[in-house]
Each structure stands twice: as structure tokens, then as C-alpha cells.
Design a protein around this motif. Sequence first.
Motif, mmCIF file in Angstrom:
data_model
loop_
_atom_site.group_PDB
_atom_site.id
_atom_site.type_symbol
_atom_site.label_atom_id
_atom_site.label_comp_id
_atom_site.label_asym_id
_atom_site.label_seq_id
_atom_site.Cartn_x
_atom_site.Cartn_y
_atom_site.Cartn_z
ATOM 1 N N ILE A 71 -16.449 -8.180 -2.864
ATOM 2 C CA ILE A 71 -17.117 -7.643 -4.055
ATOM 3 C C ILE A 71 -16.091 -7.462 -5.171
ATOM 4 N N ASP A 72 -16.445 -7.916 -6.342
ATOM 5 C CA ASP A 72 -15.565 -7.805 -7.500
ATOM 6 C C ASP A 72 -15.810 -6.449 -8.184
ATOM 7 N N PHE A 73 -15.088 -5.436 -7.745
ATOM 8 C CA PHE A 73 -15.289 -4.083 -8.261
ATOM 9 C C PHE A 73 -14.693 -3.927 -9.653
ATOM 10 N N ASP A 74 -15.354 -3.100 -10.465
ATOM 11 C CA ASP A 74 -14.811 -2.722 -11.763
ATOM 12 C C ASP A 74 -13.858 -1.544 -11.612
ATOM 13 N N PHE A 75 -14.177 -0.646 -10.675
ATOM 14 C CA PHE A 75 -13.384 0.564 -10.456
ATOM 15 C C PHE A 75 -13.207 0.803 -8.967
ATOM 16 N N VAL A 76 -11.997 1.202 -8.572
ATOM 17 C CA VAL A 76 -11.723 1.678 -7.218
ATOM 18 C C VAL A 76 -11.131 3.066 -7.373
ATOM 19 N N ILE A 77 -11.788 4.044 -6.762
ATOM 20 C CA ILE A 77 -11.345 5.436 -6.835
ATOM 21 C C ILE A 77 -10.902 5.870 -5.445
ATOM 22 N N THR A 78 -9.638 6.233 -5.297
ATOM 23 C CA THR A 78 -9.179 6.804 -4.038
ATOM 24 C C THR A 78 -9.246 8.327 -4.173
ATOM 25 N N VAL A 79 -9.781 8.977 -3.152
ATOM 26 C CA VAL A 79 -9.996 10.428 -3.219
ATOM 27 C C VAL A 79 -9.094 11.207 -2.262
ATOM 28 N N CYS A 80 -8.101 10.517 -1.706
ATOM 29 C CA CYS A 80 -7.090 11.209 -0.906
ATOM 30 C C CYS A 80 -5.822 10.364 -0.912
ATOM 31 N N ASP A 81 -4.674 11.019 -0.770
ATOM 32 C CA ASP A 81 -3.398 10.314 -0.819
ATOM 33 C C ASP A 81 -3.274 9.260 0.277
ATOM 34 N N ASN A 82 -3.780 9.563 1.472
ATOM 35 C CA ASN A 82 -3.687 8.627 2.588
ATOM 36 C C ASN A 82 -4.385 7.308 2.244
ATOM 37 N N ALA A 83 -5.569 7.389 1.655
ATOM 38 C CA ALA A 83 -6.296 6.170 1.289
ATOM 39 C C ALA A 83 -5.557 5.415 0.194
ATOM 40 N N LYS A 84 -4.987 6.141 -0.755
ATOM 41 C CA LYS A 84 -4.245 5.479 -1.831
ATOM 42 C C LYS A 84 -3.067 4.691 -1.250
ATOM 43 N N GLU A 85 -2.358 5.299 -0.326
ATOM 44 C CA GLU A 85 -1.195 4.650 0.278
ATOM 45 C C GLU A 85 -1.587 3.463 1.147
ATOM 46 N N ARG A 86 -2.748 3.545 1.780
ATOM 47 C CA ARG A 86 -3.178 2.497 2.703
ATOM 48 C C ARG A 86 -4.192 1.542 2.093
ATOM 49 N N CYS A 87 -4.519 1.726 0.821
ATOM 50 C CA CYS A 87 -5.525 0.905 0.151
ATOM 51 C C CYS A 87 -5.121 -0.561 0.181
ATOM 52 N N PRO A 88 -6.004 -1.416 0.675
ATOM 53 C CA PRO A 88 -5.670 -2.834 0.704
ATOM 54 C C PRO A 88 -5.700 -3.424 -0.704
ATOM 55 N N TYR A 89 -5.118 -4.567 -0.834
ATOM 56 C CA TYR A 89 -5.118 -5.262 -2.113
ATOM 57 C C TYR A 89 -6.505 -5.874 -2.334
ATOM 58 N N PHE A 90 -7.070 -5.628 -3.497
ATOM 59 C CA PHE A 90 -8.329 -6.255 -3.866
ATOM 60 C C PHE A 90 -8.031 -7.316 -4.924
ATOM 61 N N PRO A 91 -8.426 -8.564 -4.671
ATOM 62 C CA PRO A 91 -8.143 -9.622 -5.649
ATOM 63 C C PRO A 91 -9.106 -9.545 -6.839
ATOM 64 N N THR A 92 -9.078 -8.437 -7.534
ATOM 65 C CA THR A 92 -9.951 -8.232 -8.687
ATOM 66 C C THR A 92 -9.138 -7.591 -9.795
ATOM 67 N N ASN A 93 -9.780 -7.402 -10.908
ATOM 68 C CA ASN A 93 -9.158 -6.679 -12.011
ATOM 69 C C ASN A 93 -9.625 -5.231 -12.034
ATOM 70 N N ALA A 94 -10.026 -4.715 -10.881
ATOM 71 C CA ALA A 94 -10.546 -3.357 -10.809
ATOM 72 C C ALA A 94 -9.534 -2.359 -11.346
ATOM 73 N N LYS A 95 -10.034 -1.427 -12.141
ATOM 74 C CA LYS A 95 -9.194 -0.322 -12.586
ATOM 75 C C LYS A 95 -9.132 0.678 -11.440
ATOM 76 N N LYS A 96 -7.933 1.137 -11.139
ATOM 77 C CA LYS A 96 -7.762 2.064 -10.018
ATOM 78 C C LYS A 96 -7.553 3.480 -10.536
ATOM 79 N N PHE A 97 -8.250 4.403 -9.892
ATOM 80 C CA PHE A 97 -8.156 5.822 -10.209
ATOM 81 C C PHE A 97 -7.839 6.558 -8.916
ATOM 82 N N HIS A 98 -7.168 7.707 -9.055
ATOM 83 C CA HIS A 98 -6.824 8.483 -7.866
ATOM 84 C C HIS A 98 -6.919 9.972 -8.165
ATOM 85 N N TYR A 99 -7.517 10.688 -7.218
ATOM 86 C CA TYR A 99 -7.519 12.150 -7.252
ATOM 87 C C TYR A 99 -7.476 12.616 -5.807
ATOM 88 N N ASN A 100 -6.481 13.403 -5.462
ATOM 89 C CA ASN A 100 -6.309 13.867 -4.087
ATOM 90 C C ASN A 100 -7.080 15.168 -3.872
#
Length: 138
Positions: A71-100
Motif C-alpha cells: 500500500i502506498d501510504f501518505d502517512f506512517v505514524i509510529t506511536v511507540c519508540d520500539n515500533a519507530k526503531e523496528r519500522c520496516p522500510y516502505f518504498p513510498t513517499n510517506a511522511k513519517k510522524f512519531h509520538y511515543n
Amino acid sequence: MKKILVLCTGNSCRSQIAEGYLRKFAGEKAAVYSAGVETHGVNPKAITIMAEDGIDISGHTSNHVEEYTNIDFDFVITVCDNAKERCPYFPTNAKKFHYNFPDPAKATGSDEEVKTEFRAVREMIREYCEGFVNTNVK
């Protein structure tokens, strides 16, 4: 229509709550998904505290992030540090946001004390999601 992915460790609490609120606030302007870098099942307390706020997440499922790599996401939001660190690479131009956000599943004490922690995290996520939609989803 914007495509939003919310990522957490187990896709059981924080990402499920965020998915519920993002769907509420974005309405028809976004397709919202949630996933985890692991799957732990939807936490029953998350279902309960969301129902208290009029949002039914009882039909949500706990999904692994690899289910959404096409899926070609516009936004990827990680809601915990563990997910941010382990987030796989998405071959998209998704804007990434993070809040723990704190993990309410780790709360201890009586049943009511644990639910109080779930409610506190729910309110943090609600506020974040409302602001996110107002700022990013047009």
C-alpha cells in the motif's frame, strides 16, 4: 483520499486506539490502517475504554506490518519508540510522524487503576489524532 498507517509494537492498544480516532476525525477523507511489528491481539481494555467514548473497535484485528507493504501510504505514524526503531522500510513517499505514547498494557494496580491509565493514554491519543487530522488531512 489519504492513506494512513499507525504502527505500534503489538497492534493491541495504542495503534488500535489511534486507528479508531483517526477514522472518527478523518471520516471519508482517509483510509486508516494499523499494524504492529508483532501481533498481540486487540486488548480488551482498549475496546472497553474506546466504547466509553463512543467508538467501537471490537471488530478490529491485530495485523502485522508486512501485510501492508504493497500500500502506498501518505502517512506512517509510529506511536511507540520500539515500533519507530523496528519500522520496516516502505518504498513510498510517506511522511513519517512519531509520538511515543505510554503503554497502558504495562499499567499495574487494581482493575480500576489500570483502566484509569488506559483512559489517560486514550485522551493523549485522542488529542494527538484530532490535531493530526486537522493539520494533515485535507
